[in-house]
Design a protein around this motif. Structure first.
Motif, PDB file in Angstrom:
ATOM      1  N   ALA A  47      44.976 -14.311  18.245  1.00  0.00           N
ATOM      2  CA  ALA A  47      46.435 -14.372  18.112  1.00  0.00           C
ATOM      3  C   ALA A  47      46.997 -13.117  17.460  1.00  0.00           C
ATOM      4  CB  ALA A  47      46.841 -15.613  17.324  1.00  0.00           C
ATOM      5  N   GLU A  48      46.306 -12.601  16.440  1.00  0.00           N
ATOM      6  CA  GLU A  48      46.790 -11.407  15.745  1.00  0.00           C
ATOM      7  C   GLU A  48      46.846 -10.206  16.692  1.00  0.00           C
ATOM      8  OE1 GLU A  48      43.582 -12.775  14.461  1.00  0.00           O
ATOM      9  OE2 GLU A  48      44.917 -14.356  13.782  1.00  0.00           O
ATOM     10  N   ARG A  49      45.860 -10.082  17.516  1.00  0.00           N
ATOM     11  CA  ARG A  49      45.810  -8.953  18.444  1.00  0.00           C
ATOM     12  C   ARG A  49      46.797  -9.141  19.586  1.00  0.00           C
ATOM     13  NH1 ARG A  49      40.400  -6.385  21.068  1.00  0.00           N
ATOM     14  NH2 ARG A  49      41.321  -4.397  21.552  1.00  0.00           N
ATOM     15  N   LEU A  50      46.977 -10.367  20.009  1.00  0.00           N
ATOM     16  CA  LEU A  50      47.918 -10.665  21.075  1.00  0.00           C
ATOM     17  C   LEU A  50      49.333 -10.300  20.666  1.00  0.00           C
ATOM     18  CD1 LEU A  50      48.198 -11.962  23.881  1.00  0.00           C
ATOM     19  CD2 LEU A  50      48.577 -14.132  22.715  1.00  0.00           C
ATOM     20  N   ASN A  51      49.650 -10.468  19.400  1.00  0.00           N
ATOM     21  CA  ASN A  51      50.994 -10.182  18.905  1.00  0.00           C
ATOM     22  C   ASN A  51      51.186  -8.753  18.424  1.00  0.00           C
ATOM     23  OD1 ASN A  51      52.019 -12.764  19.420  1.00  0.00           O
ATOM     24  ND2 ASN A  51      50.949 -13.543  17.630  1.00  0.00           N
ATOM     25  N   CYS A  52      50.183  -7.917  18.592  1.00  0.00           N
ATOM     26  CA  CYS A  52      50.270  -6.503  18.228  1.00  0.00           C
ATOM     27  C   CYS A  52      51.332  -5.819  19.093  1.00  0.00           C
ATOM     28  CB  CYS A  52      48.899  -5.846  18.438  1.00  0.00           C
ATOM     29  SG  CYS A  52      48.874  -4.059  18.268  1.00  0.00           S
ATOM     30  N   ARG A  53      52.194  -5.032  18.489  1.00  0.00           N
ATOM     31  CA  ARG A  53      53.234  -4.334  19.259  1.00  0.00           C
ATOM     32  C   ARG A  53      52.642  -3.415  20.319  1.00  0.00           C
ATOM     33  NH1 ARG A  53      58.562  -3.710  17.880  1.00  0.00           N
ATOM     34  NH2 ARG A  53      59.160  -4.954  16.102  1.00  0.00           N
ATOM     35  N   ARG A  54      51.496  -2.863  20.044  1.00  0.00           N
ATOM     36  CA  ARG A  54      50.864  -1.937  20.982  1.00  0.00           C
ATOM     37  C   ARG A  54      49.756  -2.646  21.759  1.00  0.00           C
ATOM     38  NH1 ARG A  54      48.351   2.570  17.916  1.00  0.00           N
ATOM     39  NH2 ARG A  54      47.404   0.778  16.960  1.00  0.00           N
ATOM     40  N   ARG A  55      49.880  -3.941  21.976  1.00  0.00           N
ATOM     41  CA  ARG A  55      48.800  -4.767  22.517  1.00  0.00           C
ATOM     42  C   ARG A  55      48.163  -4.203  23.778  1.00  0.00           C
ATOM     43  NH1 ARG A  55      53.098  -7.764  22.035  1.00  0.00           N
ATOM     44  NH2 ARG A  55      54.501  -7.727  23.775  1.00  0.00           N
TER      45      ARG A  55
END
Length: 72
Positions: A47-55
């Motif tokens: 989830a943290e990576r999915l919500n990364c602005r630069r995903r």
């Protein structure tokens, strides 16, 4: 603002069919990339990576040269 799913689908749609499935209750997903040859990649995305602005950039960079590694 695009959703993470729209962004990822857009990044890979030229070469792959992109499917998502909920993998964990905490928001993690399993992304599957496939083409005519079969499944090219199954990648769990927290989830943290999915919500990364630069995903999309983060994911492509982690696979190198914009192509995912073959599945094992």
């Amino acid at each position: 603002m695009d959703s993470p799913f729209q962004t990822l689908r857009e990044v890979f749609r030229a070469e792959y069919t992109v499917n998502f499935s909920v993998e964990r209750p905490g928001g993690g997903i399993l992304m599957t990339l496939a083409n005519d040859a079969g499944i090219a990649l199954r990648q769990f995305i927290a989830a943290e990576r999915l919500n990364c602005r630069r995903r999309a950039t983060c994911l492509r960079a982690s696979w190198g040269r914009g192509r995912p590694p073959p599945t094992r």
